[in-house]
Design a protein around this motif. Structure first.
Motif, PDB file in Angstrom:
ATOM      1  N   GLU A  22      28.826  48.604  19.897  1.00 60.47           N
ATOM      2  CA  GLU A  22      29.537  49.151  18.746  1.00 60.47           C
ATOM      3  C   GLU A  22      30.426  48.134  18.047  1.00 60.47           C
ATOM      4  OE1 GLU A  22      31.630  52.524  20.259  1.00 60.47           O
ATOM      5  OE2 GLU A  22      29.800  53.741  20.508  1.00 60.47           O
ATOM      6  N   THR A  23      30.913  47.123  18.774  1.00 57.37           N
ATOM      7  CA  THR A  23      31.852  46.168  18.184  1.00 57.37           C
ATOM      8  C   THR A  23      31.312  44.746  18.107  1.00 57.37           C
ATOM      9  OG1 THR A  23      32.915  45.579  20.286  1.00 57.37           O
ATOM     10  CG2 THR A  23      33.770  47.520  19.117  1.00 57.37           C
ATOM     11  N   GLY A  24      30.246  44.449  18.859  1.00 58.75           N
ATOM     12  CA  GLY A  24      29.746  43.084  18.926  1.00 58.75           C
ATOM     13  C   GLY A  24      30.543  42.204  19.870  1.00 58.75           C
ATOM     14  N   VAL A  25      31.498  42.778  20.592  1.00 57.43           N
ATOM     15  CA  VAL A  25      32.323  42.022  21.537  1.00 57.43           C
ATOM     16  C   VAL A  25      31.888  42.389  22.959  1.00 57.43           C
ATOM     17  CG1 VAL A  25      34.660  41.561  22.371  1.00 57.43           C
ATOM     18  CG2 VAL A  25      34.257  42.000  19.934  1.00 57.43           C
ATOM     19  N   SER A  26      31.411  41.405  23.702  1.00 60.86           N
ATOM     20  CA  SER A  26      30.952  41.665  25.063  1.00 60.86           C
ATOM     21  C   SER A  26      32.130  41.667  26.032  1.00 60.86           C
ATOM     22  CB  SER A  26      29.935  40.616  25.497  1.00 60.86           C
ATOM     23  OG  SER A  26      30.528  39.320  25.516  1.00 60.86           O
ATOM     24  N   VAL A  27      31.936  42.298  27.175  1.00 59.16           N
ATOM     25  CA  VAL A  27      32.966  42.384  28.208  1.00 59.16           C
ATOM     26  C   VAL A  27      32.466  41.648  29.448  1.00 59.16           C
ATOM     27  CG1 VAL A  27      34.377  43.903  29.649  1.00 59.16           C
ATOM     28  CG2 VAL A  27      33.770  44.598  27.312  1.00 59.16           C
ATOM     29  N   GLU A  28      33.241  40.687  29.889  1.00 62.49           N
ATOM     30  CA  GLU A  28      32.901  39.910  31.086  1.00 62.49           C
ATOM     31  C   GLU A  28      33.865  40.293  32.204  1.00 62.49           C
ATOM     32  OE1 GLU A  28      33.156  35.281  32.660  1.00 62.49           O
ATOM     33  OE2 GLU A  28      33.074  35.702  30.501  1.00 62.49           O
ATOM     34  N   PHE A  29      33.338  40.739  33.336  1.00 66.22           N
ATOM     35  CA  PHE A  29      34.168  41.121  34.473  1.00 66.22           C
ATOM     36  C   PHE A  29      34.452  39.893  35.338  1.00 66.22           C
ATOM     37  CE2 PHE A  29      31.780  45.089  33.516  1.00 66.22           C
ATOM     38  CZ  PHE A  29      32.874  45.845  33.125  1.00 66.22           C
ATOM     39  N   VAL A  30      35.739  39.694  35.649  1.00 62.74           N
ATOM     40  CA  VAL A  30      36.176  38.512  36.391  1.00 62.74           C
ATOM     41  C   VAL A  30      36.919  38.959  37.644  1.00 62.74           C
ATOM     42  CG1 VAL A  30      37.516  36.375  36.297  1.00 62.74           C
ATOM     43  CG2 VAL A  30      36.421  37.253  34.211  1.00 62.74           C
ATOM     44  N   ARG A  31      36.404  38.606  38.817  1.00 61.56           N
ATOM     45  CA  ARG A  31      37.051  38.970  40.083  1.00 61.56           C
ATOM     46  C   ARG A  31      38.252  38.052  40.322  1.00 61.56           C
ATOM     47  NH1 ARG A  31      35.480  40.956  45.276  1.00 61.56           N
ATOM     48  NH2 ARG A  31      37.377  40.974  46.531  1.00 61.56           N
ATOM     49  N   CYS A  32      39.419  38.619  40.514  1.00 61.11           N
ATOM     50  CA  CYS A  32      40.651  37.850  40.675  1.00 61.11           C
ATOM     51  C   CYS A  32      41.503  38.484  41.759  1.00 61.11           C
ATOM     52  CB  CYS A  32      41.474  37.813  39.385  1.00 61.11           C
ATOM     53  SG  CYS A  32      40.566  37.660  37.848  1.00 61.11           S
ATOM     54  N   ASP A  33      41.917  37.713  42.744  1.00 52.19           N
ATOM     55  CA  ASP A  33      42.788  38.238  43.793  1.00 52.19           C
ATOM     56  C   ASP A  33      44.222  37.801  43.515  1.00 52.19           C
ATOM     57  OD1 ASP A  33      40.922  39.618  45.431  1.00 52.19           O
ATOM     58  OD2 ASP A  33      40.139  37.686  46.074  1.00 52.19           O
ATOM     59  N   SER A  34      44.865  38.535  42.617  1.00 50.82           N
ATOM     60  CA  SER A  34      46.272  38.288  42.310  1.00 50.82           C
ATOM     61  C   SER A  34      46.881  39.614  41.875  1.00 50.82           C
ATOM     62  CB  SER A  34      46.431  37.241  41.209  1.00 50.82           C
ATOM     63  OG  SER A  34      46.052  37.761  39.951  1.00 50.82           O
ATOM     64  N   PRO A  35      48.211  39.759  41.970  1.00 49.79           N
ATOM     65  CA  PRO A  35      48.838  41.050  41.652  1.00 49.79           C
ATOM     66  C   PRO A  35      48.509  41.570  40.261  1.00 49.79           C
ATOM     67  CG  PRO A  35      50.388  39.635  42.796  1.00 49.79           C
ATOM     68  CD  PRO A  35      49.182  38.796  42.515  1.00 49.79           C
TER      69      PRO A  35
ATOM     70  N   THR B 294      48.649  42.124  50.561  1.00 52.46           N
ATOM     71  CA  THR B 294      49.894  41.771  49.881  1.00 52.46           C
ATOM     72  C   THR B 294      49.697  41.394  48.419  1.00 52.46           C
ATOM     73  OG1 THR B 294      49.692  39.467  50.612  1.00 52.46           O
ATOM     74  CG2 THR B 294      50.949  40.976  52.030  1.00 52.46           C
ATOM     75  N   ARG B 295      48.485  41.110  48.005  1.00 51.46           N
ATOM     76  CA  ARG B 295      48.261  40.681  46.620  1.00 51.46           C
ATOM     77  C   ARG B 295      47.802  41.807  45.709  1.00 51.46           C
ATOM     78  NH1 ARG B 295      45.413  34.704  46.526  1.00 51.46           N
ATOM     79  NH2 ARG B 295      47.081  33.579  47.616  1.00 51.46           N
ATOM     80  N   SER B 296      46.882  42.609  46.184  1.00 49.01           N
ATOM     81  CA  SER B 296      46.298  43.613  45.285  1.00 49.01           C
ATOM     82  C   SER B 296      46.137  44.977  45.942  1.00 49.01           C
ATOM     83  CB  SER B 296      44.935  43.127  44.777  1.00 49.01           C
ATOM     84  OG  SER B 296      44.057  42.854  45.866  1.00 49.01           O
ATOM     85  N   GLY B 297      46.825  45.208  47.044  1.00 50.47           N
ATOM     86  CA  GLY B 297      46.687  46.475  47.743  1.00 50.47           C
ATOM     87  C   GLY B 297      47.498  47.590  47.097  1.00 50.47           C
ATOM     88  N   VAL B 298      47.272  48.801  47.581  1.00 54.14           N
ATOM     89  CA  VAL B 298      47.958  49.978  47.025  1.00 54.14           C
ATOM     90  C   VAL B 298      48.822  50.672  48.070  1.00 54.14           C
ATOM     91  CG1 VAL B 298      46.192  50.376  45.275  1.00 54.14           C
ATOM     92  CG2 VAL B 298      45.935  51.442  47.529  1.00 54.14           C
ATOM     93  N   THR B 299      49.003  50.053  49.249  1.00 53.00           N
ATOM     94  CA  THR B 299      49.747  50.696  50.331  1.00 53.00           C
ATOM     95  C   THR B 299      50.714  49.707  50.971  1.00 53.00           C
ATOM     96  OG1 THR B 299      47.692  51.907  50.801  1.00 53.00           O
ATOM     97  CG2 THR B 299      49.520  52.206  52.336  1.00 53.00           C
ATOM     98  N   THR B 300      51.984  50.077  51.024  1.00 50.94           N
ATOM     99  CA  THR B 300      53.016  49.267  51.674  1.00 50.94           C
ATOM    100  C   THR B 300      53.903  50.179  52.509  1.00 50.94           C
ATOM    101  OG1 THR B 300      54.440  49.506  49.728  1.00 50.94           O
ATOM    102  CG2 THR B 300      53.052  47.526  49.837  1.00 50.94           C
ATOM    103  N   PRO B 301      54.581  49.637  53.522  1.00 53.85           N
ATOM    104  CA  PRO B 301      55.416  50.492  54.394  1.00 53.85           C
ATOM    105  C   PRO B 301      56.508  51.243  53.648  1.00 53.85           C
ATOM    106  CG  PRO B 301      55.040  48.353  55.421  1.00 53.85           C
ATOM    107  CD  PRO B 301      54.506  48.243  54.023  1.00 53.85           C
ATOM    108  N   ASP B 302      57.033  50.682  52.546  1.00 56.22           N
ATOM    109  CA  ASP B 302      58.141  51.355  51.856  1.00 56.22           C
ATOM    110  C   ASP B 302      57.714  52.608  51.103  1.00 56.22           C
ATOM    111  OD1 ASP B 302      56.794  50.302  49.688  1.00 56.22           O
ATOM    112  OD2 ASP B 302      58.397  48.947  49.077  1.00 56.22           O
ATOM    113  N   MET B 303      56.437  52.966  51.177  1.00 59.98           N
ATOM    114  CA  MET B 303      55.987  54.221  50.585  1.00 59.98           C
ATOM    115  C   MET B 303      56.337  55.411  51.480  1.00 59.98           C
ATOM    116  SD  MET B 303      52.284  52.946  49.096  1.00 59.98           S
ATOM    117  CE  MET B 303      51.896  54.489  48.277  1.00 59.98           C
TER     118      MET B 303
END
Length: 298
Positions: free
Chosen positions: A121-134, A197-206
């Motif tokens: 629809e826009t002519g702009v492609s989407v490239e998925f990039v795997r990154c292990d950072s917050p 510690t970088r990209s997780g969704v669970t920490t003890p302070d929850m």
């Protein structure tokens, strides 16, 4: 930013010219407004502004019909090839343009389909990039948008909320917990926790103070997290949709009866973002849970 065609003392807004063509070709303001997705009063004001700028009448209007004047017909004949050429140039500018979308793990099931439709629809492609950072490398400028999870997003970003996902527990397959059909959030605190510690969704302070789990192991990405759970170094939690996509023979995903939901967002920089970043984020937000479940929006 508005487009303008400037000639000497004249400053003509391009949207007024496109409105003029629509009225001329549709034969009236109502149909032209529908074609342009513009309210009829707005379109009427735009045509009046164009006539005042040029100093000529472009349409003869009655209660029954709208017809081009001689000057209007002359402008129409001249504009059609000019705007066609302009549109071709603008389309060429978009060719080869891409948006880099960063993610740490667990792309929503329907996001690839949405990206393909966005490209068409826009002519702009989407490239998925795997990154292990917050922030999935948004902070370094290596990506244009990022799929982020949680309620506390990094500062300096704008985001579009996509959906909430339920949470499941990840437990070693050889532990007694693996035989359970359901677990509660509170009882997970009795077991060591594996923390990404970088990209997780669970920490003890929850968990409430005094009731928090000890940290059994730490890691920096989802794959390491899964392997450490498999080794029996502790338990963890993940969004239910992610658990459907990732499996491990030595890890069992057990539903949680009362775990906090995991919010998912598409984020982009508040300043200096790619011009199409907000558009893609908003399109994704309209899809909502259909992205999570990989289903068509109904």
């Amino acid at each position: 930013m508005a487009h303008h065609l400037c000639s000497g003392r004249m400053d003509v807004d391009l949207r007024h010219l496109r409105g003029f063509l629509a009225v001329a070709e549709e034969g009236g303001f109502t149909a032209a407004g529908r074609r342009l997705h513009v309210a009829q009063p707005t379109l009427t004001r735009n045509i009046r502004a164009l006539e005042e700028t040029l100093g000529v009448r472009l349409f003869d209007r009655t209660t029954r019909r709208t017809e081009l004047t001689a000057k209007g017909a002359e402008l129409h004949r001249a504009l059609v090839p000019l705007l066609r050429q302009l549109d071709a140039v603008l389309d060429e500018m978009c060719e080869g343009e891409r948006l880099r979308l960063g993610f740490s793990w667990g792309l929503p099931d329907g996001l690839a389909r949405l990206a393909a439709r966005f490209d068409g629809e826009t002519g702009v492609s989407v490239e998925f990039v795997r990154c292990d950072s917050p922030a999935a490398r948004l902070e370094t400028g290596d990506v244009d948008l990022a799929l982020l999870r949680g309620t506390r997003l990094p500062r300096g970003l704008r985001s579009a909320f996509l959906y909430d996902d339920s949470r499941v527990a990840a437990v070693p397959a050889f532990w007694p917990l693996a035989a359970r059909r359901e677990l509660s959030w509170a009882e997970l605190a009795d077991w060591p926790l594996v923390v990404n510690t970088r990209s997780g969704v669970t920490t003890p302070d929850m968990w409430p103070p005094g009731e928090r789990p000890v940290v059994g192991a730490e890691c920096g990405n989802y794959d390491e997290w899964l392997e450490k759970v498999a080794l029996g170094l502790g338990v963890g939690t993940a969004p239910a949709a992610t658990a459907r996509r990732y499996s491990h023979p030595e890890v069992r995903f057990v539903p949680l009866s009362d775990g906090p939901a995991v919010s998912t967002h598409l984020a982009y920089p508040s300043h200096g973002a790619h011009p199409r970043a907000a558009l893609l984020a908003n399109v994704a937000a309209r899809e909502g849970v259909a992205l999570r479940d990989g289903s068509e929006r109904g």
